[in-house]
Write an enzyme that holds these catalytic residues in place. Sequence first.
Site, PDB file in Angstrom:
ATOM      1  N   ASP A  10       0.877  -1.168   0.000  1.00 12.79           N
ATOM      2  CA  ASP A  10       0.000   0.000   0.000  1.00 12.79           C
ATOM      3  C   ASP A  10       0.915   1.219   0.000  1.00 12.79           C
ATOM      4  OD1 ASP A  10      -1.675   2.120   0.510  1.00 12.79           O
ATOM      5  OD2 ASP A  10      -2.377   1.394   2.461  1.00 12.79           O
ATOM      6  N   LYS A  72       2.650  11.546  -3.281  1.00  9.21           N
ATOM      7  CA  LYS A  72       1.633  10.859  -4.079  1.00  9.21           C
ATOM      8  C   LYS A  72       0.730  11.860  -4.803  1.00  9.21           C
ATOM      9  CE  LYS A  72      -1.716   7.077  -3.425  1.00  9.21           C
ATOM     10  NZ  LYS A  72      -2.229   6.161  -2.393  1.00  9.21           N
ATOM     11  N   GLU A 173      -7.363   0.672  -4.293  1.00 13.29           N
ATOM     12  CA  GLU A 173      -7.332   0.558  -2.832  1.00 13.29           C
ATOM     13  C   GLU A 173      -8.652   0.068  -2.217  1.00 13.29           C
ATOM     14  OE1 GLU A 173      -5.723   4.399  -1.990  1.00 13.29           O
ATOM     15  OE2 GLU A 173      -3.763   3.809  -2.755  1.00 13.29           O
ATOM     16  N   ASP A 195     -13.368   5.174   1.378  1.00 11.39           N
ATOM     17  CA  ASP A 195     -11.935   5.205   1.671  1.00 11.39           C
ATOM     18  C   ASP A 195     -11.428   6.645   1.661  1.00 11.39           C
ATOM     19  OD1 ASP A 195      -9.180   5.005   1.723  1.00 11.39           O
ATOM     20  OD2 ASP A 195      -9.015   3.612   0.041  1.00 11.39           O
TER      21      ASP A 195
END
Lengths: 633, 248
Positions: A10, A72, A173, A195
Amino acid sequence: MATDYIVGIDLGTTNSLVAYMQGDSPVVIPGEDGLSLVPSVVALDEKNQIIVGNAARKYLIETPERAVYSVKRLMGRGVEDIQQELKFFPFRLADDMQAGEVLRIKVGDRTYTPPEISAHILRQLKRNAERFFGGPVTRAVVTVPAYFNDAQRQATKDAGRIAGLDVLRLVNEPTAASLAYGLDKKKNGIIAVYDLGGGTFDISILKLHDGIFEVIATNGDTHLGGDDIDNLLIMIALDDIQGDLKLDVRRNGEAVARIRKAVIEAKIALSSQPFTKLDVELPGGQRYQREITREAFEELIAPVIQRTVAPSTQALKDSGLKPEQIDEVVLVGGSTRIPKVRQLVEKLFGRTPHIDLNPDEVVALGAAVQAHILGGGSDITKEMLLLDVTPLSLGIEVAGGVTDKIILRNSTVPASATQHYTTQVDGQTNVAIHVLQGERELARDCRSLARFDLKGIPPMVAGIPRIEVKFLIDANGILQVSAREQRSGQEAQIEVQPSYGLTDEQVESMLLESYDYAEEDFRQRQVIEARHEAETILGALAKGKKNQAWRNLSSDERRHIETLERALVTVKEGGDYHAIRKGIDVLNEATTHLAEMMMDTAVSTALKGKTMDESDLGEGPQTGHPVGKAEFE
Amino acid sequence: MASTESKSSLIMPGEETSTCWSCGTMRAVHFCSACGKVQPPVPVDYFAFFGFPKKLNLDTAALQKEFYALSRRLHPDMSAQADGQEREWSLEQSSLLNDAYRTLKDPIKRTQYLLRLEGVELEEQSKQATDKARASGELKKQVVPPDLLEEMFELNIQLEELRAQKNLGEDDPALLEEIGKAKLSLEQNHDALLAELKSDWSRWDKAIDKVDDQERLKIRDHMVDVLNRRNYVRNLVRDVNEAMESRP
């Protein structure tokens, strides 16, 4: 063999984790420090060595210009789309950045592209896994936000390659989270995964049916998360400091970094307490203090968390389902610990969300499950199959700057579409194709993915060539294009100019030297590991010999064990780890009977109502756990 | 719209006679029934891909079951450990499977697809096509069903009025009621068209069973007409909804 492991990673905005399937359940692999979360922070130390994770965090405060977090957010983006980020994040672009070029970020006096910075995080995780297994790790499943576009996915894959990892699959994810959730539930039904992480938001609606995890709809925002909440709090603090202390610390990297650390702590505290105190020591000795109530905090963050509503509603609408048809809502991502977020989810779906899973770990655990499936699986995963979708429609630009959608969002991937092209002018040998991603009607409002040039079309009268172009979105959500001129049967050449990505050559030139796991180094690790294991089993045998059970063995048996014991003691000092392992195995085998008898003794002692001697029960001969508690290093 | 597959060389599952590239035994169409290896894709239409006849009444539960079963064989996850060539085929087969399932599970898309296989180019009356035409400044040719002409004309005037009012922040309950009535009538019209289409499906399937080409062509043309009318009505309903929703 340990070398066969495929790990699940992850790669998060705030934290990253690596996990693998241990027997029937996925587990997170801890780092050297024993912690499972590796902060996604990369720094350069005084000697220009790359530092990653917890160790890099102190540089965020001490030398903020030498550290990067939340990289990211920059993956697969161009300089023109990060102007907003630059206002709130201390990213420093290289001085000579050009529009249309892959971003380069300054860290100290060096510059790195976002995939390179991510590669350093990935390599740290790779190392953690290698230390854990005592063997090289070369293959991984890496997760990405479901709403990541093609460029962001490609950038993540590039990061893997730079880190020396073969990325077998990019998994979304929320989908990964559903795998971890579904593994132990084994239920059929509809679930929604909400999420909200450090920097991205995803909502996915899935149908679970006899081991098939079918995504029905997904939506999200790749620039929405806990970071945005932190930034709001930082803004308030900066305003306060300017107003009350008459200090402008906006440009002071160290001060902002300290404030950021304090507001994150405050944010976390407010999830369990009605109020908390911000207390920051500013460079120069002044203190900034302020009390924040949960009520004020909730009011402040309302606009941020409200931004999750539209994507959620859209996903529901796209799925064709009503909230009451959702059987379970699963929460993922650290930001879902905020009570106000949970309330919002409860209101959106009309049910209490499922919170049994650790929202920080569940994505990595799911990635490990998927890695296991790709590796061939086992009984527990053999019925499991993930059917994911593309989050965004794929289109091509047609006359008038309009997008012609050829693969619609929420199509199960792999998905394909075939288009036919021809020439406009006699003898034309090239055709340009502009590929876009997004929902808007005009090409300029969509994301430019790439420009393709079809070359080598045989010269013919205009309109005669018939070029068939096949667009295919693979299981990673990444586009592949192939073309053929149908009249001549020639394969047309395609030249790709990714709009925001690295070329293959660039990636090649960035590959991190993998000097730290050279052959010799690796052999030494194996020896150390094997020795450690040998010591564990020898220690256990020494204890066993004091047990009543030892005396109950036949003298032949005792002699046999002692011969093997001496052999292992000798071989342990040598440098041949194969020999040590062999010695462990035979000794282990020979002492099985002893172990059983010790167990019997312990049980009968217990039955007689006597207090159990811990050492009797717990210390039968055993092979050590593969994790040799970081003894080497 | 993605172009349709080639109409020639349709191979029905079961008619395939080639052997498995890997183990040499006779194979099923998409994967080898003996060794399970994914086979190179053969150009077939979506109905043939699933081994279904080209009929319009389709058991969607059976379709889903078949989709899941084939996914377990053809999805790239299942051949992650295979060699490059087989992985390539798996990617192609699996995308074909997904494209086919997506098209066939939706009865309208299924009908449109079948009509295209029959050589009919349907008018693009999607929202996308409309917006595209608008954005590029082209006039989109749109055949208004004559019996709807008057109703549509009136409705468009009312919608214009509604938008104008919205801009001024005004509210006219009488106008809203008028539009509401028109919308209801459109929705009824839409339902009726759908019912008509459904009866066409059954007639089509019978014509296929009887190999009655004349009847088949007649139903084909009727379905084209019904589909175009349905799209038209649906777009109007959408316009009404948009105008009503965007009110302050």
